[in-house]
Design an enzyme around this catalytic site. Structure first.
Site, mmCIF file in Angstrom:
data_model
loop_
_atom_site.group_PDB
_atom_site.id
_atom_site.type_symbol
_atom_site.label_atom_id
_atom_site.label_comp_id
_atom_site.label_asym_id
_atom_site.label_seq_id
_atom_site.Cartn_x
_atom_site.Cartn_y
_atom_site.Cartn_z
ATOM 1 C CG HIS A 47 4.057 -31.885 -23.302
ATOM 2 N ND1 HIS A 47 3.813 -30.333 -23.088
ATOM 3 C CD2 HIS A 47 4.160 -32.095 -23.751
ATOM 4 C CE1 HIS A 47 3.580 -29.728 -23.976
ATOM 5 N NE2 HIS A 47 4.056 -30.609 -24.918
ATOM 6 C CG HIS A 108 0.773 -28.336 -21.298
ATOM 7 N ND1 HIS A 108 2.259 -28.987 -20.350
ATOM 8 C CD2 HIS A 108 0.494 -29.023 -20.387
ATOM 9 C CE1 HIS A 108 2.299 -29.517 -19.389
ATOM 10 N NE2 HIS A 108 0.933 -29.675 -19.451
ATOM 11 C CG HIS A 110 -4.452 -25.338 -21.635
ATOM 12 N ND1 HIS A 110 -4.118 -25.303 -22.481
ATOM 13 C CD2 HIS A 110 -5.258 -24.917 -21.539
ATOM 14 C CE1 HIS A 110 -4.382 -24.917 -23.741
ATOM 15 N NE2 HIS A 110 -5.667 -24.267 -23.354
ATOM 16 C CG HIS A 112 -9.901 -22.612 -21.488
ATOM 17 N ND1 HIS A 112 -9.640 -21.100 -21.014
ATOM 18 C CD2 HIS A 112 -9.451 -22.654 -22.002
ATOM 19 C CE1 HIS A 112 -8.468 -20.722 -22.008
ATOM 20 N NE2 HIS A 112 -8.483 -22.074 -22.962
HETATM 21 P P1 AMP Z 1 -6.013 -21.541 -25.337
HETATM 22 O O1 AMP Z 1 -6.609 -20.768 -26.571
HETATM 23 O O2 AMP Z 1 -7.123 -23.024 -25.267
HETATM 24 O O3 AMP Z 1 -4.701 -22.547 -25.430
HETATM 25 O O4 AMP Z 1 -5.618 -20.877 -24.550
HETATM 26 C C1 AMP Z 1 -4.126 -20.325 -23.566
HETATM 27 C C2 AMP Z 1 -4.793 -19.828 -22.281
HETATM 28 O O5 AMP Z 1 -3.593 -20.040 -21.619
HETATM 29 C C3 AMP Z 1 -4.948 -17.982 -22.486
HETATM 30 O O6 AMP Z 1 -6.342 -18.389 -21.968
HETATM 31 C C4 AMP Z 1 -4.143 -17.406 -21.743
HETATM 32 O O7 AMP Z 1 -4.838 -16.490 -21.123
HETATM 33 C C5 AMP Z 1 -3.297 -18.497 -21.031
HETATM 34 N N1 AMP Z 1 -2.070 -18.391 -20.269
HETATM 35 C C6 AMP Z 1 -0.549 -17.775 -21.495
HETATM 36 N N2 AMP Z 1 0.361 -17.914 -20.946
HETATM 37 C C7 AMP Z 1 0.049 -17.738 -19.802
HETATM 38 C C8 AMP Z 1 0.408 -17.897 -18.314
HETATM 39 N N3 AMP Z 1 1.910 -17.200 -18.267
HETATM 40 N N4 AMP Z 1 -0.008 -18.040 -16.909
HETATM 41 C C9 AMP Z 1 -0.996 -18.349 -17.179
HETATM 42 N N5 AMP Z 1 -2.203 -18.474 -18.119
HETATM 43 C C10 AMP Z 1 -1.594 -18.227 -19.159
HETATM 44 ZN ZN ZN Z 2 4.085 -29.167 -21.718
#
Ligand code: AMP
Ligand code: ZN
Length: 125
Positions: A47, A108, A110, A112
């Site tokens: 995390h 968390h 990530h 894209h």
């Molecule tokens: P961000 O705005 O960069 O924090 O993007 C968060 C991303 O996480 C968004 O594109 C959401 O659609 C995606 N997201 C949220 N919950 C889930 C989940 N349970 N499984 C897959 N993607 C998710």
């Molecule tokens: Zn996390």
């Protein structure tokens, strides 16, 4: 693990997701609300809330995350290509949102990975 974090729960297999990659440090899965025909997220299993929480010590992990993008892109048919005539095609966008002004919704870290035929939803050019 942060027990309030949805991506930690995905990493712990406590909630389902469409995994596309896993190793000791990283996971990748399909975004639940895709903004492009192919939309995957690469996360560290550890995390880390935001990119701003990263220091030099995270450079190997960040490098691994970014280096995974072209491999996933190849596997999912969105790699950037150059044809025999020199014409470029395919390709994808990588994005890290950081903090409220960066549009981050899940705290968390990530990356894209967006690809596939355009138009895409809300991602500009
Ligand atoms: P961000 O705005 O960069 O924090 O993007 C968060 C991303 O996480 C968004 O594109 C959401 O659609 C995606 N997201 C949220 N919950 C889930 C989940 N349970 N499984 C897959 N993607 C998710
Ligand atoms: Zn996390």
């Amino acid at each position: 693990m942060d027990h309030n974090c949805i991506f930690c729960k995905i990493a712990a297999k406590q909630i389902p997701s469409s995994f596309v990659y896993e190793d000791d440090d990283l996971l990748a899965f399909k975004d639940i609300n895709p903004a492009a025909p192919v939309h995957m997220l690469i996360i560290p299993k550890q995390h880390i809330a935001t990119l701003s929480d990263c220091t030099d010590s995270h450079a190997p992990l960040l490098g691994k995350m970014l280096a995974l993008a072209p491999k996933l892109a190849e596997e999912h048919g969105i790699a950037a290509k150059v044809g025999p005539d020199g014409q470029r095609s395919g390709g994808y966008k990588t994005l890290i949102n950081c903090g409220p002004n960066g549009g981050q919704e899940v705290y968390h870290l990530h990356v894209h990975v967006y690809g596939g035929p355009r138009p895409w939803r809300g991602l500009g050019t």
